[in-house]
Design a protein around this motif. Sequence first.
Motif, PDB file in Angstrom:
ATOM      1  N   LEU A 179     116.330 -81.057   7.728  1.00 36.83           N
ATOM      2  CA  LEU A 179     115.035 -80.823   7.094  1.00 36.83           C
ATOM      3  C   LEU A 179     114.801 -81.752   5.898  1.00 36.83           C
ATOM      4  CD1 LEU A 179     115.060 -76.909   7.208  1.00 36.83           C
ATOM      5  CD2 LEU A 179     113.747 -78.428   8.691  1.00 36.83           C
ATOM      6  N   PRO A 180     115.655 -81.729   4.859  1.00 38.10           N
ATOM      7  CA  PRO A 180     115.387 -82.617   3.725  1.00 38.10           C
ATOM      8  C   PRO A 180     115.548 -84.096   4.060  1.00 38.10           C
ATOM      9  CG  PRO A 180     117.479 -81.485   3.424  1.00 38.10           C
ATOM     10  CD  PRO A 180     116.803 -80.836   4.591  1.00 38.10           C
ATOM     11  N   VAL A 181     116.425 -84.431   5.009  1.00 32.17           N
ATOM     12  CA  VAL A 181     116.587 -85.842   5.397  1.00 32.17           C
ATOM     13  C   VAL A 181     115.296 -86.361   6.027  1.00 32.17           C
ATOM     14  CG1 VAL A 181     117.748 -87.379   7.030  1.00 32.17           C
ATOM     15  CG2 VAL A 181     119.092 -85.847   5.600  1.00 32.17           C
ATOM     16  N   THR A 182     114.708 -85.583   6.930  1.00 31.16           N
ATOM     17  CA  THR A 182     113.446 -86.000   7.544  1.00 31.16           C
ATOM     18  C   THR A 182     112.331 -86.057   6.508  1.00 31.16           C
ATOM     19  OG1 THR A 182     114.142 -84.932   9.605  1.00 31.16           O
ATOM     20  CG2 THR A 182     111.831 -85.543   9.424  1.00 31.16           C
ATOM     21  N   ALA A 183     112.337 -85.120   5.564  1.00 27.65           N
ATOM     22  CA  ALA A 183     111.340 -85.149   4.486  1.00 27.65           C
ATOM     23  C   ALA A 183     111.482 -86.408   3.647  1.00 27.65           C
ATOM     24  CB  ALA A 183     111.482 -83.905   3.615  1.00 27.65           C
ATOM     25  N   ALA A 184     112.717 -86.788   3.310  1.00 30.35           N
ATOM     26  CA  ALA A 184     112.946 -87.994   2.502  1.00 30.35           C
ATOM     27  C   ALA A 184     112.476 -89.240   3.245  1.00 30.35           C
ATOM     28  CB  ALA A 184     114.428 -88.110   2.145  1.00 30.35           C
ATOM     29  N   ALA A 185     112.766 -89.308   4.550  1.00 30.02           N
ATOM     30  CA  ALA A 185     112.314 -90.456   5.346  1.00 30.02           C
ATOM     31  C   ALA A 185     110.791 -90.505   5.403  1.00 30.02           C
ATOM     32  CB  ALA A 185     112.901 -90.374   6.753  1.00 30.02           C
ATOM     33  N   THR A 186     110.159 -89.350   5.507  1.00 34.40           N
ATOM     34  CA  THR A 186     108.697 -89.296   5.547  1.00 34.40           C
ATOM     35  C   THR A 186     108.097 -89.725   4.216  1.00 34.40           C
ATOM     36  OG1 THR A 186     108.860 -87.468   7.130  1.00 34.40           O
ATOM     37  CG2 THR A 186     106.713 -87.840   6.109  1.00 34.40           C
TER      38      THR A 186
END
Length: 330
Positions: A179-186
């Motif tokens: 979840l936070p990894v995808t948020a950071a990439a976004t």
Amino acid sequence: MLLDVAMLLTLLLAFAVSWLLCAGVVYMGGGIGLVQAPNHRSSHSHPTPQGGGIGIVLSVLGLAWAFGSGQVLSLLVAALFIAVVGLWDDIFHVPVAMRLLVQTAACLMAIIAIPVLPDGVVNLFILLIAGVWWINLFNFMDGIDGLAGSQAVFMLIAAAALAVMAQPSSTADIYWQLLPVTAAATLGFLIWNLPRARLFMGDVGSTFLAFVLFVACLLSLRAGWLNFPIWLILAAVFVTDATVTLLVRIARGKRWTEAHRSHIYQRLAVMWKGHGRVDVIFMTMNGVFLFPLAVLALLLPDRSWLIALAAYCPMFILAFILQMKVFPND
């Protein structure tokens, strides 16, 4: 919630890789056919590079390959197929039937790999339709600067925070870390996409993010962190706009399958002659109205469906008023 140094570095890496890849698309998009010219459906007036979702996809997949488990990788392979079809559609054109076939296969893979409902054809069909509809709904809502990326970041961060509230040890789980990894990439992409956008997400990004959110929903349900009503609440601004717009177009006898610019967010952007205020309104509704209701649904699981209904009723009423009374019938 405290994150360890390794996780913080991973988030920074996800952001940086995505940002750098997006920079490459901005400066080389024309050479690879990734520049979108304005058309009757678009909300911009100048040719702009698209396909910025490539940064999100490669950042998330790269980190998943480096640190993820076998099941995470298998699910993200399904996401990769969706992203590749989206990228192909961004550059050339993919028939609707082909896109739906790939999306259906990916959702079916996720549903089988992450069982969350009792076995049965009806439950499988309902989840499958919900997954495919969500992917296309999210794609429909990617029409102005910053909106889809901001919505994805909100849902990912909100879900991560709610999962920690439900089970503090969830931060050690690779599925939570997605979840936070995808948020950071976004966020790395959003730097380029906020008004006035220098880069668009494209189908490669919108369909990938939507599928990752669908997978995250299933994973959180199986882990016992969140439930369906919580996810419905977090997605409410997108679900409401897309669903009400579809119903109104059908009621008015419009060809609802063709591309259009009659979503509420698009009409507001035209009325206000800009995208920034629309983004602020949508994110304010998320933060001030929907997130507290999601917290309440977490604290009162027996009443979570009722709380979800309380979230949707006023939003649907407002959306119908805007579409039927405020905006012109075009």
